[in-house]
Design a protein around this motif. Structure first.
Motif, short mmCIF file in Angstrom:
data_model
loop_
_atom_site.label_atom_id
_atom_site.label_comp_id
_atom_site.label_asym_id
_atom_site.label_seq_id
_atom_site.Cartn_x
_atom_site.Cartn_y
_atom_site.Cartn_z
N THR A 16 0.78 -0.89 -0.13
CA THR A 16 -0.20 -0.15 0.29
C THR A 16 1.22 1.23 -0.75
O THR A 16 0.80 2.27 -0.79
CB THR A 16 -0.73 0.06 0.93
OG1 THR A 16 -1.65 -1.58 1.15
CG2 THR A 16 -1.98 1.65 1.77
N SER A 63 1.48 -7.74 -0.99
CA SER A 63 2.70 -8.76 0.03
C SER A 63 2.35 -10.20 0.28
O SER A 63 2.60 -11.42 0.80
CB SER A 63 3.23 -8.37 1.74
OG SER A 63 1.68 -8.19 2.10
N GLU A 64 0.54 -10.09 -0.09
CA GLU A 64 0.09 -11.48 0.11
C GLU A 64 0.78 -12.59 -0.57
O GLU A 64 0.54 -13.81 -0.43
CB GLU A 64 -1.31 -11.35 0.50
CG GLU A 64 -2.38 -10.47 -0.78
CD GLU A 64 -1.98 -9.50 -0.23
OE1 GLU A 64 -1.21 -8.77 -0.45
OE2 GLU A 64 -2.74 -9.03 -1.77
N THR A 96 1.71 -4.33 4.20
CA THR A 96 1.38 -4.84 5.61
C THR A 96 1.53 -6.55 6.36
O THR A 96 1.20 -6.35 7.16
CB THR A 96 0.55 -3.03 6.03
OG1 THR A 96 -0.30 -3.71 5.66
CG2 THR A 96 1.50 -1.80 6.54
N ASP A 97 0.50 -6.56 5.14
CA ASP A 97 0.44 -8.11 5.21
C ASP A 97 1.13 -9.10 5.23
O ASP A 97 0.75 -10.08 6.50
CB ASP A 97 -0.48 -8.52 4.12
CG ASP A 97 -2.25 -7.51 3.97
OD1 ASP A 97 -2.35 -7.08 4.66
OD2 ASP A 97 -2.65 -7.89 2.45
N SER A 121 2.43 1.00 5.31
CA SER A 121 1.73 2.19 6.12
C SER A 121 0.38 0.95 5.49
O SER A 121 -0.40 0.59 4.47
CB SER A 121 1.22 3.38 4.62
OG SER A 121 0.73 2.94 2.97
N1 LIG Z 1 -1.79 -2.20 3.41
C1 LIG Z 1 -1.00 -2.67 3.41
O1 LIG Z 1 -0.30 -2.42 2.98
C2 LIG Z 1 -1.77 -4.02 2.39
C3 LIG Z 1 -2.24 -4.28 1.24
C4 LIG Z 1 -1.74 -5.40 0.58
N2 LIG Z 1 -2.59 -6.31 0.75
C5 LIG Z 1 0.04 -5.58 0.91
O2 LIG Z 1 -0.13 -6.48 1.76
O3 LIG Z 1 1.19 -5.24 0.07
#
Ligand SMILES: NC(=O)CC[C@H](N)C(=O)O
Length: 333
Positions: A16, A63-64, A96-97, A121
């Motif tokens: 994100t 990142s998932e 962030t995942d 973020s």
């Molecule tokens: N806030 C995020 O970064 C989530 C975005 C996405 N699902 C990831 O992990 O890349």
């Protein structure tokens, strides 16, 4: 490059923090991994007051979707940069995942005392009150600081400095998303870091693992518990070649009586069984509490959440297949 300022490299992987939405009102509906690293850096001109900053695009993904091969690729690039005399600190921008998994992985395998900061973020840069700019600014500030040396891989989100070992995404939507069950290590305010505590577990320089020795990572599965659970997932993971299965137990890492015989049998077949917990604010699984681990030759993940337990299990299994050694590692890291 300006003399006197630290040299910080930003390795971008997507997420994100590199996301973009259709309008400023889109804080939750947007596409991750859109913006390139040079644009990210250009978006925060104040970075140049903190450090000589340059960027590299290592991945551009949400990142998932990160794989073990992606982890190894990133880990190797971090090690090369850490070995380079003209690099003082490294920042990794990340979705962030699974940020907590990557941060823990690097914390285990990077042989350096140079600061390594993983940052993301919760809102894309196109959104109102986007948090990525300040998180990145704080990450570069910490990466360029002498005080962050030797403290393991760190995460700077929401003004806090967290240990990459135990921080976890504990809430989505909110910018106050990343928590550690044991509290943050410090704060960053206006580009200056304030430290309050230190990680007690082995990491980086003091770790017995080294990215340079790791050719590949073994298959480790994670199976979730709930009322009426059966052994379908465990059997499927074993059939697919899992070397270890992280049992995501209820409460203290408890195991349903319908599942126990299968886990005993899988252990006899050589699969490592590692008990963790799905409680939200930090599990705490102890040997022989709930289940006779000594008798069954199982391992407990102690305070590591299931996804972090998978990371340590993979790294540990590159060194040993002995359950006693594995358990020692789960106490020490
Ligand atoms: N806030 C995020 O970064 C989530 C975005 C996405 N699902 C990831 O992990 O890349």
């Amino acid at each position: 490059q300006e003399a006197g300022k630290p040299n910080v490299v930003i390795l971008a992987t997507g997420g994100t923090i590199a996301g973009a939405g259709a309008s400023a009102a889109n804080s939750a509906t947007y596409t991750a991994a859109k913006v390139g690293v040079d644009q990210l850096i250009a978006g925060v001109p104040e970075l140049s007051q903190l450090a000589n900053v340059r960027g590299e695009q290592v991945l551009q993904i949400a990142s998932e979707s990160i794989t073990n091969d992606n982890l190894l690729q990133l880990g190797r690039r971090v090690a090369e940069l850490a070995d380079s005399k003209d690099v003082d600190g490294i920042v990794i921008t990340h979705g962030t995942d699974t940020l907590e998994e990557t941060a823990y992985f690097l914390n285990l395998v990077e042989k350096t005392d140079k600061p390594i900061i993983v940052v993301g973020s919760m809102r894309p840069g196109t959104a109102m009150s986007a948090d990525g700019m300040l998180n990145l600014y704080n990450a570069v500030a910490v990466a360029g600081s002498k005080e962050a040396r030797g403290k393991g891989v760190l995460v700077t989100m929401n003004d806090e400095i967290q240990s990459g070992r135990d921080v976890t995404k504990s809430m989505n939507i909110k910018t106050e998303a990343f928590k550690s069950p044991w509290g943050p290590l410090g704060m960053v305010v206006e580009g200056k870091s304030y430290w309050f505590r230190l990680p007690a577990k082995r990491h980086t320089m003091d770790s017995e693992f080294d990215i340079k020795d790791i050719k590949s990572l073994p298959n480790v599965g994670i199976a979730y518990s709930y009322g009426n659970v059966d052994d379908t997932a465990y059997k499927a993971f074993a059939q697919a070649g899992a070397k270890a299965i992280i049992h995501v137990g209820t409460g203290n890492g408890s195991v349903s009586s319908r599942v126990v015989p299968t886990l005993q049998a899988l252990r006899k077949d050589g699969v490592q069984i590692i008990r963790s917990s799905h409680v939200n604010n930090g599990g705490f699984v102890l040997r022989n509490a709930e289940q006779p681990d000594d008798k069954y030759d199982w391992v407990v993940a102690h305070d590591l959440n299931p996804q972090k337990a998978r990371i340590l299990a993979m790294v540990a299994l590159t060194k040993t297949q002995d359950s006693k050694e594995l358990q020692r590692m789960f106490w020490e890291y």
